[in-house]
Design a protein around this motif. Structure first.
Motif, short mmCIF file in Angstrom:
data_model
loop_
_atom_site.label_atom_id
_atom_site.label_comp_id
_atom_site.label_asym_id
_atom_site.label_seq_id
_atom_site.Cartn_x
_atom_site.Cartn_y
_atom_site.Cartn_z
N PHE A 125 -0.93 -0.76 15.46
CA PHE A 125 -2.01 -1.62 15.02
C PHE A 125 -2.74 -2.23 16.20
CE2 PHE A 125 1.11 -1.73 11.56
CZ PHE A 125 0.32 -1.19 10.56
N ALA A 158 1.60 2.72 8.14
CA ALA A 158 0.14 2.71 8.04
C ALA A 158 -0.30 2.05 6.74
CB ALA A 158 -0.40 4.13 8.13
N THR A 159 -1.32 1.21 6.85
CA THR A 159 -1.80 0.48 5.67
C THR A 159 -3.27 0.15 5.83
OG1 THR A 159 -1.45 -1.46 4.29
CG2 THR A 159 -1.13 -1.75 6.64
N GLY A 160 -3.93 -0.04 4.72
CA GLY A 160 -5.31 -0.50 4.72
C GLY A 160 -5.40 -1.95 4.30
N SER A 161 -4.29 -2.56 3.95
CA SER A 161 -4.25 -3.94 3.49
C SER A 161 -4.32 -4.90 4.67
CB SER A 161 -2.95 -4.18 2.71
OG SER A 161 -2.77 -5.54 2.45
N GLN A 162 -5.30 -5.80 4.62
CA GLN A 162 -5.46 -6.77 5.70
C GLN A 162 -4.31 -7.76 5.75
OE1 GLN A 162 -7.69 -6.90 8.19
NE2 GLN A 162 -8.45 -4.95 7.44
N LEU A 167 -1.45 -6.01 7.52
CA LEU A 167 -1.80 -5.91 8.94
C LEU A 167 -1.61 -7.26 9.62
CD1 LEU A 167 -3.11 -4.47 11.38
CD2 LEU A 167 -5.31 -5.16 10.43
N ASN A 217 0.85 -1.18 0.00
CA ASN A 217 0.00 0.00 0.00
C ASN A 217 0.89 1.24 0.00
OD1 ASN A 217 -1.94 1.89 0.31
ND2 ASN A 217 -2.60 1.23 2.34
N LYS A 242 2.00 3.55 12.32
CA LYS A 242 0.73 3.35 13.00
C LYS A 242 0.86 2.24 14.02
CE LYS A 242 -4.04 2.15 12.17
NZ LYS A 242 -5.04 1.71 11.22
N SER A 298 -0.07 4.38 -0.22
CA SER A 298 -0.66 5.61 0.29
C SER A 298 -0.28 5.88 1.74
CB SER A 298 -2.18 5.55 0.17
OG SER A 298 -2.68 4.52 0.98
N GLY A 299 0.10 4.87 2.51
CA GLY A 299 0.44 5.07 3.91
C GLY A 299 1.88 5.47 4.08
#
Length: 153
Positions: free
Chosen positions: A34, A106-110, A113, A25, A32, A27-28
């Motif tokens: 988690f 930071a990521t939105g990818s499961q 994560l 990802n 972050k 964009s991050g």
């Protein structure tokens, strides 16, 4: 000729799925803390730090009086430290609550994560603390590879 087109289409779908799962990802750009369900009862000392990627070793530094509090990382990192750059890998950290925490980009990818949380589950030695042997990741990976192989055939 129709069978050939179907196989090419299946191969195209396979490569698209593989590409989507392998691209990070972009964009991050910030770090972050988690919220990992695997680490809820996993204990670590307040000063525990474990770097999964050796390129991150000099990124955790002591806070100076001029440094502002970072509300995003406050609960995961000991209050006397800060992170001065974006992490490349996973940082497993203890904090004042006595638990192990996963910190990363930071990521939105499961899948990313899950990787961060799994790395800290291993590094904080949660296996021995919880008495649970975690094999779900290996099973899911094996099933995914088998499914992709079946699609190609």
């Amino acid at each position: 000729m129709g069978v050939f087109r179907i196989r090419v289409f299946i191969l195209y779908i396979y490569f698209c799925c593989s590409f989507l799962y392998s691209v990070p990802n972009v964009s991050g750009q910030d770090n972050k803390c988690f919220n990992c369900t695997e680490l809820v009862n996993c204990k670590a000392s307040q000063y525990f730090l474990k770097y999964v990627d050796s390129a991150d070793k000099n990124k955790v530094v002591l806070k100076t009086p001029a440094d502002k509090a970072d509300p995003i990382l406050e609960k995961c990192l000991d209050e006397g430290f800060r992170i001065n750059d974006t992490l490349k890998g996973t940082l497993c950290s203890g904090s004042t609550d006595g638990l192990c925490h996963a910190i990363g980009q930071a990521t939105g990818s499961q899948s990313v994560l899950f990787s961060h949380c799994g790395n800290c589950y291993k590094e904080c030695d949660c296996y021995n603390q919880n008495g649970i042997d975690r094999t779900e990741g290996a099973i899911i990976l094996t099933m995914s590879l088998a499914a992709f192989y079946t699609l190609i055939q």
